[in-house]
Design a protein around this motif. Structure first.
Motif, PDB file in Angstrom:
ATOM      1  N   CYS A  82       0.826  -1.217   0.000  1.00 34.94           N
ATOM      2  CA  CYS A  82       0.000   0.000   0.000  1.00 34.94           C
ATOM      3  C   CYS A  82       0.857   1.264   0.000  1.00 34.94           C
ATOM      4  O   CYS A  82       0.596   2.234  -0.733  1.00 34.94           O
ATOM      5  N   THR A  83       1.896   1.240   0.816  1.00 35.81           N
ATOM      6  CA  THR A  83       2.803   2.406   0.857  1.00 35.81           C
ATOM      7  C   THR A  83       3.483   2.615  -0.491  1.00 35.81           C
ATOM      8  O   THR A  83       3.593   3.750  -0.997  1.00 35.81           O
ATOM      9  N   ALA A  84       3.960   1.475  -1.072  1.00 37.67           N
ATOM     10  CA  ALA A  84       4.622   1.593  -2.375  1.00 37.67           C
ATOM     11  C   ALA A  84       3.656   2.062  -3.440  1.00 37.67           C
ATOM     12  O   ALA A  84       4.032   2.817  -4.357  1.00 37.67           O
ATOM     13  N   ALA A  85       2.385   1.571  -3.360  1.00 38.90           N
ATOM     14  CA  ALA A  85       1.405   2.017  -4.360  1.00 38.90           C
ATOM     15  C   ALA A  85       1.174   3.515  -4.252  1.00 38.90           C
ATOM     16  O   ALA A  85       1.024   4.198  -5.268  1.00 38.90           O
ATOM     17  N   ARG A  86       1.131   3.971  -3.030  1.00 42.22           N
ATOM     18  CA  ARG A  86       0.972   5.417  -2.878  1.00 42.22           C
ATOM     19  C   ARG A  86       2.215   6.152  -3.360  1.00 42.22           C
ATOM     20  O   ARG A  86       2.119   7.257  -3.892  1.00 42.22           O
ATOM     21  N   ALA A  87       3.375   5.556  -3.150  1.00 40.88           N
ATOM     22  CA  ALA A  87       4.606   6.254  -3.528  1.00 40.88           C
ATOM     23  C   ALA A  87       4.838   6.176  -5.023  1.00 40.88           C
ATOM     24  O   ALA A  87       4.989   7.180  -5.696  1.00 40.88           O
ATOM     25  N   CYS A  88       4.903   4.950  -5.566  1.00 37.58           N
ATOM     26  CA  CYS A  88       5.251   4.823  -6.978  1.00 37.58           C
ATOM     27  C   CYS A  88       4.916   3.423  -7.449  1.00 37.58           C
ATOM     28  O   CYS A  88       5.084   2.439  -6.713  1.00 37.58           O
ATOM     29  N   THR A  89       4.441   3.326  -8.692  1.00 34.33           N
ATOM     30  CA  THR A  89       4.113   2.017  -9.257  1.00 34.33           C
ATOM     31  C   THR A  89       5.363   1.158  -9.424  1.00 34.33           C
ATOM     32  O   THR A  89       5.368  -0.052  -9.146  1.00 34.33           O
ATOM     33  N   THR A  90       6.447   1.770  -9.826  1.00 38.76           N
ATOM     34  CA  THR A  90       7.695   1.024  -9.994  1.00 38.76           C
ATOM     35  C   THR A  90       8.196   0.461  -8.664  1.00 38.76           C
ATOM     36  O   THR A  90       8.645  -0.688  -8.584  1.00 38.76           O
ATOM     37  N   ALA A  91       8.095   1.314  -7.613  1.00 35.00           N
ATOM     38  CA  ALA A  91       8.519   0.836  -6.291  1.00 35.00           C
ATOM     39  C   ALA A  91       7.648  -0.330  -5.839  1.00 35.00           C
ATOM     40  O   ALA A  91       8.113  -1.296  -5.221  1.00 35.00           O
TER      41      ALA A  91
END
Length: 198
Positions: free
Chosen positions: A110-119
């Protein structure tokens, strides 16, 4: 008259000699019978003693074998219970770890989705790699545990087989020793009987 008296004296002497001979023969026959009866009684006593000793030895061996079997069964049951408990504890720990890992992964995704799709993609790939590594490590641990349990079982079976073989060898040696002792006792008894008869 003198001839008649002499004949009577000779007849009386012959009768007395015959009676003494008969009495001596009866005494000798009675002595031989008594010696034979004593020898037979001694042989029966020795045979009975050998039989009692052999029965006691057999009973003791059966008791020892039964006790060893019971101890081995108890040990096997205890080992199985311990292995089952360890497996259950490991499974619970693994399930808890997977749940925690899944929760952490979900939060991270969830955090990565909020931050960046690549992450997010990198995090998912890393999580799959970690899960695959954990699964491989768990499989290796389970295989090593099974191999160790099998080796312990084989070693215990070999030890039990060696103990049973040694017990059978001791029993055979003890039976041969008892048979030799009985044979020597019978030979000595027969020799004494022959000597007494002579």
């Amino acid at each position: 008259a003198c001839t008649a008296a002499r004949d009577r004296t000779v007849a009386r002497d012959r009768t007395a000699a015959r009676d003494r001979t008969a009495a001596r023969d009866r005494t000798a026959a009675r002595d031989r019978t008594a010696a034979r009866d004593r020898t037979a009684a001694r042989d029966r006593t020795a045979a009975r003693a050998c039989t009692v000793a052999r029965d006691r030895t057999a009973a003791r061996d059966r008791t020892v074998a039964r006790d060893r079997t019971a101890a081995r069964d108890r040990t096997a049951a205890r080992d199985c219970t311990a292995a089952r408990d360890r497996t259950a504890a490991r499974d619970r720990t693994t399930a808890r770890d997977r749940t925690a890992a899944r929760d952490r992964t979900a939060a991270r995704v969830c955090t990565a989705a909020r931050a960046c799709t690549t992450a997010r993609d990198r995090t998912a790939a890393r999580d799959r790699t970690v899960a695959r590594d954990r699964t491989a490590a768990r499989d290796r641990t389970a295989a090593r545990d099974r191999t160790a349990a099998r080796d312990r079982t084989a070693a215990r079976d070999r030890t039990a087989a060696r103990a049973c073989t040694a017990a059978r060898a001791c029993t055979a040696a003890r039976d041969r020793t008892a048979a030799r002792a009985c044979t020597v006792a019978r030979a000595c008894t027969t020799a004494r009987a022959c000597t007494a008869a002579r």
